[in-house]
Enzyme design. Structure first.
Site, short mmCIF file in Angstrom:
data_model
loop_
_atom_site.label_atom_id
_atom_site.label_comp_id
_atom_site.label_asym_id
_atom_site.label_seq_id
_atom_site.Cartn_x
_atom_site.Cartn_y
_atom_site.Cartn_z
CD GLU A 108 -3.10 -0.46 0.11
OE1 GLU A 108 -3.13 -0.15 -1.10
OE2 GLU A 108 -3.73 -1.43 0.57
CB THR A 141 4.51 0.22 -2.57
OG1 THR A 141 3.33 -0.52 -2.91
CG2 THR A 141 4.91 -0.11 -1.15
CG LEU A 169 -13.81 -1.65 -2.32
CD1 LEU A 169 -15.14 -2.39 -2.29
CD2 LEU A 169 -12.68 -2.61 -2.01
CB SER A 170 -10.26 1.50 -7.24
OG SER A 170 -9.18 1.67 -6.43
CG ASP A 224 -6.35 2.34 -7.29
OD1 ASP A 224 -5.64 1.53 -6.65
OD2 ASP A 224 -6.76 3.40 -6.80
#
Ligand code: GLA
Length: 381
Positions: free
Chosen positions: A32, A34, A122-123, A169
């Site tokens: 996350e 990253t 959740l994009s 995402d």
């Protein structure tokens, strides 16, 4: 159901039918914050997303209807035609970014709807972008490859929505494959599918249903901190292009030179880059206990060092730990949204009951539970 509703509305509004495209929201097992640091991520597309019917209309205008908002917007395709409504900006941004890359986009009619929970991390926005990027690429036969379709979505966020996000995402949403997670190196864009069937475990999301204001400016600020830290390290170690290239000891060397806050952010990122690799190794051994332990470490880092968790998510994480859930952590950008939990089958019912009960008692509203199904990304139906 969603498809029929879209088709019905399209017929009513435009008196004809178009083609139907869809794309997906995403989860992320680990890795996350990253992505914009050139590190690894480990996402997968999920079985909820965005669906859109689209047909070229022979004009210079896009006529778009958002079924969930019951709202119609018409806009042109030049830079100055940027619509007011945030949902329409995503579509507009995708068109613009495709045009900027030499693609052809002309006027079209469209109706879309979605079932990605909003604000849950959740994009849903990536699902929207990649639905249109994928569809317009096909419809106008632009021949843009899937990497660039993901980048078109990312650039839409940067240039039309004010979020300096990484590629995770949109990549997951475009490249997602049923049953597999994807380990992606965000620097080189090399990726590998990992079939994910954790025998005896379930992956479940608990949505705190809180979304904190200013999440996007706080997100951009995290990114700046990382870039500052990387710049300081680069002075001693020119090979550091992204923060993910830095060794922990190199960060220690610049501790006095950078604000404490930037140091903590960087400390988290450098640890997280390694954790993704450790999780991949553990998965190859079928060692879910290690996977889970890494998830807890990520939560700790996101909460204390990166400071993107919140009271509600820390509460859910703590409860998971207390109940011996294998792994649990805040997922996505943070500042609200979900925890992702790796739970043994036999513990599932008692954990979910306790989480719903205790969370509701403490915060006065119930969390939502989503069982993760890893599904396909962008496609034509
Ligand atoms: C958001 C961004 C992604 C990524 C995550 C955190 O979802 O859109 O690019 O940075 O946050 O891992």
């Amino acid at each position: 159901m969603m498809k029929e509703k879209i088709q019905e509305k399209f017929q009513t509004l435009f008196g004809e039918h178009g083609d139907i495209y869809a794309s997906a929201g995403r989860i992320n097992l680990i890795g996350e914050h990253t992505d914009y640091n050139g590190g690894y991520v480990f996402p997968g597309a999920i079985d909820c997303g965005i669906m859109a019917e689209i047909k070229v209309n022979g004009t210079e205008k896009v006529k778009a209807f958002a079924l969930d908002k019951d709202e119609f917007v018409e806009f042109g395709l030049n830079e100055e035609d940027k619509p007011e409504q945030s949902w329409a900006r995503y579509i507009f941004g995708v068109c613009r970014e495709m045009i900027k890359r030499g693609g052809k986009v002309e006027g079209f009619n469209t109706v879309f709807a979605g079932d990605v929970p909003l604000g849950a991390g959740l994009s849903s926005s990536a699902a929207l972008e990649s639905t249109y990027a994928y569809a317009l690429n096909e419809i106008f036969q632009n021949g843009i490859d899937k990497f660039d379709l993901a980048k078109i979505g990312q650039a839409t966020e940067h240039n039309y929505c004010g979020v300096k996000c990484g590629i995770m995402d949109q990549f997951a949403s475009v490249f997602g494959k049923a049953g597999s997670l994807i380990r992606l190196n965000c620097k080189t864009l090399e990726y590998k599918y990992f079939p994910f069937k954790p025998e005896g475990y379930r992956l479940v999301l608990i949505d705190s249903c809180v979304k904190h204001e200013l999440a996007s400016s706080a997100y951009n600020k995290r990114r700046e901190s990382c870039e500052n830290a990387a710049a300081a390290i680069r002075k001693n170690h020119p090979e550091v292009e992204f923060l993910s290239d830095a060794k922990r000891v190199w960060l220690d060397e610049v501790r006095e030179e950078i604000p404490e806050e930037d140091f903590l952010r960087a400390e988290y990122v450098i640890g997280e880059v390694q954790r993704v690799l450790d999780v991949c190794d553990a998965l190859e051994r079928g060692d879910y206990e290690t996977v889970g332990e890494m998830m807890y470490q990520t939560h700790f880092g996101l909460s204390r060092l990166y400071e993107v968790s919140c009271e509600e998510l820390d509460f859910l994480n703590k409860l998971a730990r207390k109940m011996d859930v294998t792994g649990s952590r805040v997922m996505g950008g943070g500042f609200g949204g979900c925890t992702i939990n790796l739970v043994k089958d036999e513990l599932y019912d008692s954990f979910i009951n306790a989480a719903v009960g205790k969370f509701t008692e403490k915060f006065g509203h119930a969390p939502k539970i989503y069982n993760v199904v890893i599904a396909d990304g962008a496609r034509k139906l």
